[in-house]
Motif scaffolding. Sequence first.
Motif, PDB file in Angstrom:
ATOM      1  N   GLU A 143       0.771  -1.118  -0.019  1.00 18.41           N
ATOM      2  CA  GLU A 143      -0.187  -0.080  -0.082  1.00 18.41           C
ATOM      3  C   GLU A 143       0.962   1.238   0.126  1.00 18.41           C
ATOM      4  O   GLU A 143       0.657   2.206  -0.742  1.00 18.41           O
ATOM      5  CB  GLU A 143      -0.792   0.022   1.250  1.00 18.41           C
ATOM      6  N   LEU A 144       1.926   1.273   0.823  1.00 17.49           N
ATOM      7  CA  LEU A 144       2.893   2.391   0.728  1.00 17.49           C
ATOM      8  C   LEU A 144       3.573   2.627  -0.411  1.00 17.49           C
ATOM      9  O   LEU A 144       3.752   3.957  -1.152  1.00 17.49           O
ATOM     10  CB  LEU A 144       3.909   2.273   1.766  1.00 17.49           C
ATOM     11  N   LYS A 145       3.934   1.465  -1.163  1.00 15.19           N
ATOM     12  CA  LYS A 145       4.453   1.616  -2.518  1.00 15.19           C
ATOM     13  C   LYS A 145       3.484   2.238  -3.529  1.00 15.19           C
ATOM     14  O   LYS A 145       3.584   3.043  -4.375  1.00 15.19           O
ATOM     15  CB  LYS A 145       4.909   0.273  -2.977  1.00 15.19           C
ATOM     16  N   ASP A 146       2.296   1.941  -3.436  1.00 19.58           N
ATOM     17  CA  ASP A 146       1.048   2.333  -4.434  1.00 19.58           C
ATOM     18  C   ASP A 146       0.917   4.051  -4.038  1.00 19.58           C
ATOM     19  O   ASP A 146       0.928   4.779  -5.014  1.00 19.58           O
ATOM     20  CB  ASP A 146       0.041   1.495  -4.280  1.00 19.58           C
ATOM     21  N   ALA A 147       0.968   4.006  -2.940  1.00 25.98           N
ATOM     22  CA  ALA A 147       0.546   5.571  -2.252  1.00 25.98           C
ATOM     23  C   ALA A 147       1.816   6.565  -2.907  1.00 25.98           C
ATOM     24  O   ALA A 147       1.354   7.680  -3.274  1.00 25.98           O
ATOM     25  CB  ALA A 147       0.265   5.503  -0.984  1.00 25.98           C
ATOM     26  N   THR A 148       3.179   6.135  -2.639  1.00 24.58           N
ATOM     27  CA  THR A 148       4.264   6.526  -3.038  1.00 24.58           C
ATOM     28  C   THR A 148       4.054   7.042  -4.735  1.00 24.58           C
ATOM     29  O   THR A 148       4.280   8.324  -5.145  1.00 24.58           O
ATOM     30  CB  THR A 148       5.637   6.048  -2.778  1.00 24.58           C
ATOM     31  N   LEU A 149       3.865   5.911  -5.449  1.00 20.10           N
ATOM     32  CA  LEU A 149       3.774   6.467  -7.020  1.00 20.10           C
ATOM     33  C   LEU A 149       2.513   7.380  -7.058  1.00 20.10           C
ATOM     34  O   LEU A 149       2.533   8.237  -8.060  1.00 20.10           O
ATOM     35  CB  LEU A 149       3.475   5.307  -7.684  1.00 20.10           C
ATOM     36  N   ALA A 150       1.404   7.266  -6.455  1.00 18.14           N
ATOM     37  CA  ALA A 150       0.418   8.209  -6.753  1.00 18.14           C
ATOM     38  C   ALA A 150       0.710   9.452  -6.355  1.00 18.14           C
ATOM     39  O   ALA A 150       0.229  10.583  -7.118  1.00 18.14           O
ATOM     40  CB  ALA A 150      -0.691   7.647  -6.125  1.00 18.14           C
ATOM     41  N   LEU A 151       1.431   9.576  -5.410  1.00 22.00           N
ATOM     42  CA  LEU A 151       1.873  10.963  -4.974  1.00 22.00           C
ATOM     43  C   LEU A 151       2.846  11.445  -5.792  1.00 22.00           C
ATOM     44  O   LEU A 151       2.695  12.824  -5.997  1.00 22.00           O
ATOM     45  CB  LEU A 151       2.449  11.072  -3.451  1.00 22.00           C
ATOM     46  N   LYS A 152       3.678  10.713  -6.542  1.00 26.19           N
ATOM     47  CA  LYS A 152       4.700  11.210  -7.337  1.00 26.19           C
ATOM     48  C   LYS A 152       3.828  12.060  -8.579  1.00 26.19           C
ATOM     49  O   LYS A 152       3.875  12.823  -9.132  1.00 26.19           O
ATOM     50  CB  LYS A 152       5.591  10.281  -7.733  1.00 26.19           C
ATOM     51  N   ARG A 153       2.791  11.067  -9.210  1.00 29.30           N
ATOM     52  CA  ARG A 153       1.834  11.425 -10.266  1.00 29.30           C
ATOM     53  C   ARG A 153       1.081  12.807  -9.817  1.00 29.30           C
ATOM     54  O   ARG A 153       1.103  13.657 -10.785  1.00 29.30           O
ATOM     55  CB  ARG A 153       1.149  10.405 -10.601  1.00 29.30           C
ATOM     56  N   ALA A 154       0.577  12.721  -8.730  1.00 30.87           N
ATOM     57  CA  ALA A 154      -0.134  13.951  -8.309  1.00 30.87           C
ATOM     58  C   ALA A 154       0.655  15.239  -8.273  1.00 30.87           C
ATOM     59  O   ALA A 154       0.296  16.532  -8.670  1.00 30.87           O
ATOM     60  CB  ALA A 154      -0.899  13.831  -7.056  1.00 30.87           C
ATOM     61  N   LYS A 155       1.925  15.155  -7.734  1.00 30.89           N
ATOM     62  CA  LYS A 155       2.876  15.956  -7.648  1.00 30.89           C
ATOM     63  C   LYS A 155       3.131  16.891  -8.931  1.00 30.89           C
ATOM     64  O   LYS A 155       3.157  18.106  -9.331  1.00 30.89           O
ATOM     65  CB  LYS A 155       4.123  15.671  -6.988  1.00 30.89           C
ATOM     66  N   ALA A 156       3.432  15.932 -10.051  1.00 25.30           N
ATOM     67  CA  ALA A 156       3.582  16.291 -11.523  1.00 25.30           C
ATOM     68  C   ALA A 156       2.594  17.130 -11.955  1.00 25.30           C
ATOM     69  O   ALA A 156       2.731  18.031 -12.756  1.00 25.30           O
ATOM     70  CB  ALA A 156       4.219  15.026 -12.234  1.00 25.30           C
ATOM     71  N   LEU A 157       1.189  16.461 -11.886  1.00 22.83           N
ATOM     72  CA  LEU A 157       0.273  17.078 -12.141  1.00 22.83           C
ATOM     73  C   LEU A 157       0.033  18.510 -11.634  1.00 22.83           C
ATOM     74  O   LEU A 157      -0.708  19.336 -12.431  1.00 22.83           O
ATOM     75  CB  LEU A 157      -1.036  16.100 -12.053  1.00 22.83           C
ATOM     76  N   VAL A 158      -0.114  18.537 -10.333  1.00 22.97           N
ATOM     77  CA  VAL A 158      -0.446  19.737  -9.848  1.00 22.97           C
ATOM     78  C   VAL A 158       0.598  20.872 -10.160  1.00 22.97           C
ATOM     79  O   VAL A 158       0.200  22.129  -9.979  1.00 22.97           O
ATOM     80  CB  VAL A 158      -0.459  19.449  -8.168  1.00 22.97           C
ATOM     81  N   ASP A 159       1.685  20.721 -10.268  1.00 21.79           N
ATOM     82  CA  ASP A 159       2.924  21.450 -10.863  1.00 21.79           C
ATOM     83  C   ASP A 159       2.247  22.142 -12.116  1.00 21.79           C
ATOM     84  O   ASP A 159       2.541  23.346 -12.484  1.00 21.79           O
ATOM     85  CB  ASP A 159       4.116  20.991 -10.984  1.00 21.79           C
ATOM     86  N   LYS A 160       1.645  21.217 -13.022  1.00 20.54           N
ATOM     87  CA  LYS A 160       1.193  21.516 -14.253  1.00 20.54           C
ATOM     88  C   LYS A 160      -0.052  22.161 -14.369  1.00 20.54           C
ATOM     89  O   LYS A 160      -0.620  22.439 -15.305  1.00 20.54           O
ATOM     90  CB  LYS A 160       1.593  20.420 -15.259  1.00 20.54           C
ATOM     91  N   LYS A 161      -0.775  22.067 -13.020  1.00 15.44           N
ATOM     92  CA  LYS A 161      -1.866  22.761 -13.005  1.00 15.44           C
ATOM     93  C   LYS A 161      -3.199  22.026 -13.649  1.00 15.44           C
ATOM     94  O   LYS A 161      -3.931  22.360 -14.306  1.00 15.44           O
ATOM     95  CB  LYS A 161      -2.105  24.097 -13.386  1.00 15.44           C
ATOM     96  N   PHE A 162      -2.804  20.388 -13.779  1.00  9.12           N
ATOM     97  CA  PHE A 162      -3.604  19.446 -14.557  1.00  9.12           C
ATOM     98  C   PHE A 162      -4.814  18.893 -13.475  1.00  9.12           C
ATOM     99  O   PHE A 162      -5.875  18.670 -13.786  1.00  9.12           O
ATOM    100  CB  PHE A 162      -2.899  18.401 -15.085  1.00  9.12           C
ATOM    101  N   ILE A 163      -4.340  19.246 -11.931  1.00  8.93           N
ATOM    102  CA  ILE A 163      -5.409  18.725 -11.002  1.00  8.93           C
ATOM    103  C   ILE A 163      -5.504  19.923 -10.229  1.00  8.93           C
ATOM    104  O   ILE A 163      -4.430  20.596 -10.060  1.00  8.93           O
ATOM    105  CB  ILE A 163      -4.926  17.205 -10.430  1.00  8.93           C
ATOM    106  N   ASN A 164      -6.398  19.929  -9.147  1.00 11.82           N
ATOM    107  CA  ASN A 164      -6.344  20.847  -8.307  1.00 11.82           C
ATOM    108  C   ASN A 164      -5.624  20.680  -6.924  1.00 11.82           C
ATOM    109  O   ASN A 164      -5.419  19.550  -6.918  1.00 11.82           O
ATOM    110  CB  ASN A 164      -7.955  21.290  -7.797  1.00 11.82           C
TER     111      ASN A 164
END
Length: 409
Positions: A143-164
């Motif tokens: 679960e931690l591994k999956d959450a870490t990957l999801a956090l990396k994707r969310a950080k990349a998207l939020v920097d590009k303002k694709f997600i809120n």
Amino acid sequence: MEALDKLKIHRTPQKKSSPATKVRHKGWLLFIALLAGIAVIYLAFPGVFNSRTEVAIGTVSLSYPAQEYTLFNATGYVVPQTKADIASKATGRLEVLEVEEGNHVKKGDIIARLENQDVLASKEQAQANVAVARAGLLEAQAELKDATLALKRAKALVDKKFINRETYDTAVARHDKASAAVQSAKANILAAQARYQEAKVAVEYTLIRAPFDGVILEKYADLGDVVAPFSSTIESKGAVASMADMRTLQVEADVSESNLMQVKVNQPCEIQLDALPGERFRGRVHMIVPTVDRTKATILVKVSFVDLDDRILPDMSARVAFLSKPLSPREQKPYIVVPSSAIIREEGQAYAFRVNDNEIAHKIPVTLEKQLDKKRVIVAQGLQQGDKVVLNPSADLPEGAQVAPKGDS
């Protein structure tokens, strides 16, 4: 007619014995009877025909050289310095008893076992709980591994303002929660392992092991007895057996206060055991216990054996000779001694009259070693321990003389 004459039996009249012949026959019979009577008397009472010379008789004995160097003697008992009554820390019924009196055991050997089905079940359950905790850790790590990957994707998207920002915060919270779950799973493993260790200790309490190398001295319990620690009831046993380390056997001797100044640590000693009267064992002072028994005015001195022997057992009574000097190998062997008055000398050769079981004295040559004291001399050859010898033999005592101890009727 001639034929009939040949068939006739001609009888010759017997001659009658004369009176002189009858007297001779009776004389021979009386002579034979007299000889038979004499033979019977000789066999039954040999002393009637053999004159016996009354003599003083002594005995050849053994003398130990340590007697020359003995300062004083003390008595005591053989005591093992390492001894234990083996008991269980758990309470239960004795199911297995592996030893008997006299068995040699090694440190850690199982001596007995209590009924332990319940604690064995608890141990298996605790072991299973450890496996469950480890599986939980694997799940939390996934679960931690999956959450870490999801956090990396969310950080990349939020920097590009694709997600809120709210979606990104949800990914961070999920990652933190998964990380905490991993730490919790690791703690659960530690707790499960501790419970498993506790269960193992509980099982070990039902196994009664030897605490050191030694010999079983006595059994206190039998199969089916209830064993309880610190027991004082009739129905239960506190200890299963007692054992001792035979390598630590020492003589605990009571030494009089007046002899205390003649004792020192490592002083040579000679030990004699009542159970082995023909043996002498080397010893040395191991310890002087600094306490006086006021009732006996004695001090306890522990004497260790230099050479241990399998025949030495606990609680044997002992006599200790405290010596002024160590004994040489030759002085550790006994001397054969004979009373000096039994020795006669003729032309430079020493002789003694040895008396056999038939009380006949035989003159035998002996080889002397040295004078032990005023009354005894050491014999190297010719006599053995227990031989009887004539004391102060007269000059006219012949070889093979029949003798009798003075005072015998």
